[in-house]
Design a protein around this motif. Structure first.
Motif: not given
Length: 443
Positions: A295-306
């Motif tokens: 799981i990449g940074n962008r995907q993880l960040a999108e999941w938490f909306a940051v």
């Protein structure tokens, strides 16, 4: 498996002479004491003189009952310290410290607030004692079963004191006070916070507990309880958390977060924390159709909306990682680690905490403590970011430092996370984990 504290009362007349002495609490409650969980015995011992091995020890039940009542809140709610155990913790959680001149078994009670681990260590082979305890068993049971077993034991000891006409015993009054506190929501909350801070009843400065109690009105009791766990003499306050969040926090738009079909998912507290965490991580990966992929940074960040830049920032909160909501749809996120892999892991923990809480809460924390909630978070984050099946396939039995570092780079986690995943899933062995129940392993 049920927790049992069995007593077979000894005849007072055969043990003492004189009616006054016979009515003393310890002598009146002398018993063949047996501690067990299911078929596991924690009082199995060898008589050093006769060589006889028996399942019980002859001990006075009264001091043990008093110790259990006095330490009830700490036994049930104070987790094992994340760092070095302090003398105060051992006194409240290890049965060998009951005292009174009796030779108690080395049984330790460790709660994570939901489940209780009961473990016994054998006496040292060189110990010059009349009784040598042999058990090295351990078991993990729901906390409610421990409470029921303690209540049944204490009530039986009180009945024995009454039947033997023992005057002036402290136990009945102590137990009456405990039951009253447990029945009073405000008193129970106060005692729970006090215990989480590591204090005996009425030993914690009142203003310290009251500050947490007041903070719970705005931040939620469960979040504040996590904040108090292991904080000792310096718990953080709501004003500190709010100040840091405003000054350093990264904004998160909660309305744009991952919509998880697992909203109907409920944590099964009959299961160990790590099993719930792993199940939830599998459910989320299945929903997002990421299988075992990294799981990449962008995907993880999108999941938490940051913003994904959060993983690159050097700003960090030295105290802890947390999310604090200021409005219904906005919150602020602070991370503790300065390193990208650590920040990814912390955000994944907070994501799991948000998704797995039954009711919305304004405060979510990622701490080093060993509460059920924190263990669940760590297991969720580890399996979400570094799924064990994909990790095992990638390493193919090569657990060298280079291979572990390569796997860590692949999944964007620390080498420690890779190692702990391997240990907890029994693909690697460690002397530190030998003898530990895998259901109690901390991811």
């Amino acid at each position: 498996m049920s927790f049992r504290m069995t007593t077979r009362w000894c005849k007072v007349s055969s043990l003492t002479s004189g009616s006054a002495q016979a009515r003393q609490p310890d002598q009146a409650t002398l018993a063949e004491l047996e501690l067990a969980v299911g078929e596991l015995l924690f009082t199995r011992a060898e008589d050093s003189l006769s060589g006889e091995v028996r399942h019980h020890a002859i001990l006075a039940a009264n001091p043990l009952a008093e110790w259990l009542v006095w330490n009830w809140w700490r036994l049930c709610f104070e987790p094992q310290p994340a760092g070095k155990q302090t003398p105060g913790w051992l006194e409240a959680h290890r049965m060998a410290n009951v005292g009174g001149g009796w030779l108690w078994p080395n049984v330790e009670f460790v709660s994570d607030g939901v489940r209780m681990r009961i473990a016994a260590k054998a006496s040292a082979a060189s110990a010059q004692q009349p009784l040598r305890y042999l058990s090295t068993d351990h078991a993990v049971i729901p906390l409610a079963q421990f409470e029921q077993g303690v209540d049944a034991f204490v009530e039986r000891v009180i009945e024995r004191l009454s039947s033997q006409a023992v005057a002036g015993a402290d136990l009945p009054h102590m137990y009456e006070e405990l039951l009253a506190e447990r029945a009073d929501p405000e008193a129970a909350t106060y005692r729970r916070l006090e215990a989480l801070l590591g204090f005996d009843p009425d030993e914690c400065p009142d203003d310290r507990v009251m500050t947490l109690y007041q903070d719970a009105q705005g931040l939620g009791l469960e979040g504040v309880a996590e904040l108090a766990a292991g904080a000792g003499t310096s718990p953080l306050s709501a004003s500190q958390l709010k100040g840091w969040a405003r000054a350093q926090g990264c904004e998160s738009d909660k309305q744009n977060r991952l919509g998880w079909v697992g909203q109907g998912y409920r944590v099964d507290h009959q299961l160990p924390a790590w099993r719930n965490g792993v199940k939830a991580a599998h459910a989320l990966r299945a929903q997002e159709r990421v299988a075992d992929a990294a799981i990449g940074n962008r995907q993880l960040a999108e999941w938490f909306a940051v913003p994904a830049v959060l993983f690159e920032e050097q700003r960090h909160n030295k105290a802890l990682a947390y999310e604090l909501a200021f409005e219904s749809d906005k919150s602020r996120v602070l991370l503790r680690s300065r390193w990208q892999a650590g920040r990814r892991f912390e955000l994944a923990r907070l994501l799991g905490d948000v998704l797995l809480q039954a009711e919305p809460e304004p405060l979510h924390l990622a701490t080093a403590q060993n509460t059920y909630r924190q263990k669940l978070q760590r297991a969720f984050a580890a399996e979400l970011l570094c799924p064990i099946e994909a990790l095992s396939e990638l390493l193919a039995g090569d657990f060298s430092d280079d291979a572990i570092q390569g796997a860590a780079d692949t999944f964007g986690v620390s080498p420690m996370t890779v190692t702990v995943q391997l240990l907890n899933n029994r693909l690697m062995q460690s002397d530190e984990l030998n003898g530990l129940d895998p259901d109690w392993a901390v991811a």
